[in-house]
Design a protein around this motif. Structure first.
Motif, PDB file in Angstrom:
ATOM      1  N   VAL A  56      11.323  42.369  -2.392  1.00 51.34           N
ATOM      2  CA  VAL A  56      11.219  40.889  -2.060  1.00 51.34           C
ATOM      3  C   VAL A  56      11.710  40.230  -3.564  1.00 51.34           C
ATOM      4  N   CYS A  57      11.380  40.727  -4.632  1.00 50.23           N
ATOM      5  CA  CYS A  57      11.532  40.389  -6.190  1.00 50.23           C
ATOM      6  C   CYS A  57      12.702  40.798  -6.631  1.00 50.23           C
ATOM      7  N   ARG A  58      13.410  39.850  -7.231  1.00 49.03           N
ATOM      8  CA  ARG A  58      14.555  40.221  -8.116  1.00 49.03           C
ATOM      9  C   ARG A  58      14.310  40.840  -9.186  1.00 49.03           C
ATOM     10  N   TYR A  59      13.305  40.512  -9.968  1.00 48.07           N
ATOM     11  CA  TYR A  59      12.789  40.771 -11.291  1.00 48.07           C
ATOM     12  C   TYR A  59      11.163  41.612 -10.919  1.00 48.07           C
ATOM     13  N   ASN A  60      11.437  43.080 -11.335  1.00 44.03           N
ATOM     14  CA  ASN A  60      10.334  43.555 -11.052  1.00 44.03           C
ATOM     15  C   ASN A  60       9.628  44.223 -12.122  1.00 44.03           C
ATOM     16  N   LEU A  61       8.281  43.830 -11.834  1.00 40.89           N
ATOM     17  CA  LEU A  61       7.148  44.141 -13.044  1.00 40.89           C
ATOM     18  C   LEU A  61       6.283  45.441 -12.562  1.00 40.89           C
ATOM     19  N   MET A  62       6.572  46.682 -13.268  1.00 42.95           N
ATOM     20  CA  MET A  62       5.968  47.940 -12.652  1.00 42.95           C
ATOM     21  C   MET A  62       4.764  48.005 -13.128  1.00 42.95           C
ATOM     22  N   ASP A  63       3.796  47.173 -12.361  1.00 48.88           N
ATOM     23  CA  ASP A  63       2.231  47.173 -12.717  1.00 48.88           C
ATOM     24  C   ASP A  63       1.410  47.098 -11.595  1.00 48.88           C
ATOM     25  N   THR A  64       0.635  47.802 -11.277  1.00 46.13           N
ATOM     26  CA  THR A  64      -0.271  47.543 -10.116  1.00 46.13           C
ATOM     27  C   THR A  64      -1.256  46.349  -9.979  1.00 46.13           C
ATOM     28  N   ARG A  65      -1.544  45.785 -11.202  1.00 47.49           N
ATOM     29  CA  ARG A  65      -2.209  44.588 -11.279  1.00 47.49           C
ATOM     30  C   ARG A  65      -1.366  43.343 -11.145  1.00 47.49           C
ATOM     31  N   VAL A  66       0.050  43.479 -10.831  1.00 44.31           N
ATOM     32  CA  VAL A  66       0.700  42.435 -10.841  1.00 44.31           C
ATOM     33  C   VAL A  66       0.889  42.146  -9.218  1.00 44.31           C
ATOM     34  N   SER A  67       0.868  40.904  -8.871  1.00 45.23           N
ATOM     35  CA  SER A  67       0.700  40.663  -7.212  1.00 45.23           C
ATOM     36  C   SER A  67       2.294  41.041  -6.821  1.00 45.23           C
ATOM     37  N   ARG A  68       2.541  41.319  -5.658  1.00 41.71           N
ATOM     38  CA  ARG A  68       3.709  41.537  -4.846  1.00 41.71           C
ATOM     39  C   ARG A  68       4.735  40.548  -5.361  1.00 41.71           C
ATOM     40  N   LYS A  94      -4.451  36.128  -6.344  1.00 42.34           N
ATOM     41  CA  LYS A  94      -5.690  36.469  -7.382  1.00 42.34           C
ATOM     42  C   LYS A  94      -5.418  36.098  -8.879  1.00 42.34           C
ATOM     43  N   THR A  95      -4.507  35.937  -9.007  1.00 44.47           N
ATOM     44  CA  THR A  95      -4.132  35.568 -10.740  1.00 44.47           C
ATOM     45  C   THR A  95      -3.668  34.070 -10.851  1.00 44.47           C
ATOM     46  N   LYS A  96      -4.318  33.320 -11.842  1.00 45.22           N
ATOM     47  CA  LYS A  96      -3.861  32.205 -12.178  1.00 45.22           C
ATOM     48  C   LYS A  96      -2.542  32.275 -12.981  1.00 45.22           C
ATOM     49  N   LEU A  97      -1.638  31.295 -12.905  1.00 42.17           N
ATOM     50  CA  LEU A  97      -0.532  31.266 -14.054  1.00 42.17           C
ATOM     51  C   LEU A  97      -0.688  30.310 -14.881  1.00 42.17           C
ATOM     52  N   ILE A  98      -0.329  30.108 -16.072  1.00 38.61           N
ATOM     53  CA  ILE A  98      -0.649  29.341 -17.094  1.00 38.61           C
ATOM     54  C   ILE A  98       0.872  28.985 -17.508  1.00 38.61           C
ATOM     55  N   VAL A  99       1.280  27.856 -17.599  1.00 39.21           N
ATOM     56  CA  VAL A  99       2.428  27.266 -17.954  1.00 39.21           C
ATOM     57  C   VAL A  99       2.248  26.182 -19.113  1.00 39.21           C
ATOM     58  N   ASP A 100       2.372  26.667 -20.591  1.00 39.75           N
ATOM     59  CA  ASP A 100       2.034  25.997 -21.420  1.00 39.75           C
ATOM     60  C   ASP A 100       0.342  25.761 -21.385  1.00 39.75           C
ATOM     61  N   GLN A 101      -0.024  24.568 -21.293  1.00 38.30           N
ATOM     62  CA  GLN A 101      -1.443  24.417 -20.995  1.00 38.30           C
ATOM     63  C   GLN A 101      -1.914  24.064 -19.640  1.00 38.30           C
ATOM     64  N   THR A 102      -0.820  24.156 -18.532  1.00 35.42           N
ATOM     65  CA  THR A 102      -1.220  23.833 -17.278  1.00 35.42           C
ATOM     66  C   THR A 102      -1.404  25.045 -16.381  1.00 35.42           C
ATOM     67  N   GLU A 103      -2.632  25.162 -15.924  1.00 38.54           N
ATOM     68  CA  GLU A 103      -3.051  26.122 -14.848  1.00 38.54           C
ATOM     69  C   GLU A 103      -2.724  26.085 -13.630  1.00 38.54           C
ATOM     70  N   LEU A 104      -2.057  26.923 -13.105  1.00 40.46           N
ATOM     71  CA  LEU A 104      -1.454  26.752 -11.617  1.00 40.46           C
ATOM     72  C   LEU A 104      -2.306  27.791 -10.711  1.00 40.46           C
ATOM     73  N   GLY A 105      -2.780  27.367  -9.618  1.00 38.57           N
ATOM     74  CA  GLY A 105      -3.433  28.165  -8.987  1.00 38.57           C
ATOM     75  C   GLY A 105      -2.295  28.800  -7.708  1.00 38.57           C
ATOM     76  N   TYR A 106      -2.649  29.293  -6.707  1.00 39.93           N
ATOM     77  CA  TYR A 106      -1.941  29.964  -5.560  1.00 39.93           C
ATOM     78  C   TYR A 106      -1.110  28.845  -4.894  1.00 39.93           C
ATOM     79  N   ILE A 117       5.731  28.660 -22.696  1.00 39.96           N
ATOM     80  CA  ILE A 117       5.143  29.960 -22.515  1.00 39.96           C
ATOM     81  C   ILE A 117       4.448  30.096 -21.114  1.00 39.96           C
ATOM     82  N   ILE A 118       4.857  30.950 -20.291  1.00 43.90           N
ATOM     83  CA  ILE A 118       4.089  31.437 -19.022  1.00 43.90           C
ATOM     84  C   ILE A 118       3.401  32.452 -19.261  1.00 43.90           C
ATOM     85  N   CYS A 119       1.899  32.392 -18.969  1.00 38.81           N
ATOM     86  CA  CYS A 119       1.250  33.467 -19.185  1.00 38.81           C
ATOM     87  C   CYS A 119       0.486  33.992 -17.772  1.00 38.81           C
ATOM     88  N   PHE A 120       0.242  35.252 -17.496  1.00 36.24           N
ATOM     89  CA  PHE A 120      -0.835  35.614 -16.710  1.00 36.24           C
ATOM     90  C   PHE A 120      -1.404  36.976 -16.952  1.00 36.24           C
TER      91      PHE A 120
END
Length: 186
Positions: A56-68, A94-106, A117-120
């Motif tokens: 499904v994803c064009r950019y793959n992160l090889m980590d089981t803690r990352v969502s599909r 399961k994981t919130k996404l932080i974009v600069d100071q803004t927290e994004l839920g599902y 800066i994008i953080c999760f």
């Protein structure tokens, strides 16, 4: 007329530069499927998805803690404007996404700032948009950071720093989200 005079005018392409960091990258190689230091074209009508599901994803992160599908980016043009933008949407339940100071839920989404800066989890991604004119596609250009982006960039925090000198905004995974309550509940 010469072939130079008849050639089509070159149009510039919007490019999204993304610099990735994770503290365990050297050991776990979670970015091994990303194509670093090479521009990739993405059709304007495609959604760029980041996550661990390679189907499904064009950019793959090889980590089981990352969502599909962790998050997606949609390229669009603002209404009544020639300005192109990206919209970022959190696709993780399961994981919130932080974009600069803004927290994004599902399924929350916002316009991606031109530099942010994008953080999760322990992931940090510096995203920088280089403007262009093409309506058919955009490009991504991925980079790998050797040091934490939050530390390297020394970006000013918008929150006051407590006396112990540690700002909770630098550790978004430790932040507490506000709880909504109904005043009629007891």
């Amino acid at each position: 007329m010469t072939s130079f005079e008849e050639a089509e005018t070159e149009e510039t392409v919007t490019c999204l530069h993304m610099t990735f960091y994770h503290p365990c990258q050297e050991d776990k190689m979670m970015f091994r499927c990303l194509n670093f230091c090479k521009r990739e074209q993405v059709r304007a009508d495609e959604m760029a998805k980041f996550g661990r599901d390679s189907n499904v994803c064009r950019y793959n992160l090889m980590d089981t803690r990352v969502s599909r599908i962790q998050f997606s980016l949609q390229f669009y043009r603002k209404l009544n404007s020639s300005e192109f933008c990206f919209e970022i949407k959190n696709m993780s339940k399961k994981t919130k996404l932080i974009v600069d100071q803004t927290e994004l839920g599902y399924l929350n989404k916002i316009d991606l700032p031109w530099r942010c800066i994008i953080c999760f989890g322990d992931y940090q991604i510096l995203a920088e948009v280089q403007e262009g004119e093409s309506v058919d596609y955009f490009e991504t250009y991925l980079h790998l950071a050797e040091v934490p982006i939050l530390q390297e960039r020394c970006l000013p925090s918008l929150q006051p720093i407590p006396e112990n000198g540690i700002s909770s905004s630098l550790f978004p995974s430790q932040g507490k989200s506000p709880m909504e309550t109904d005043e009629n509940e007891s």
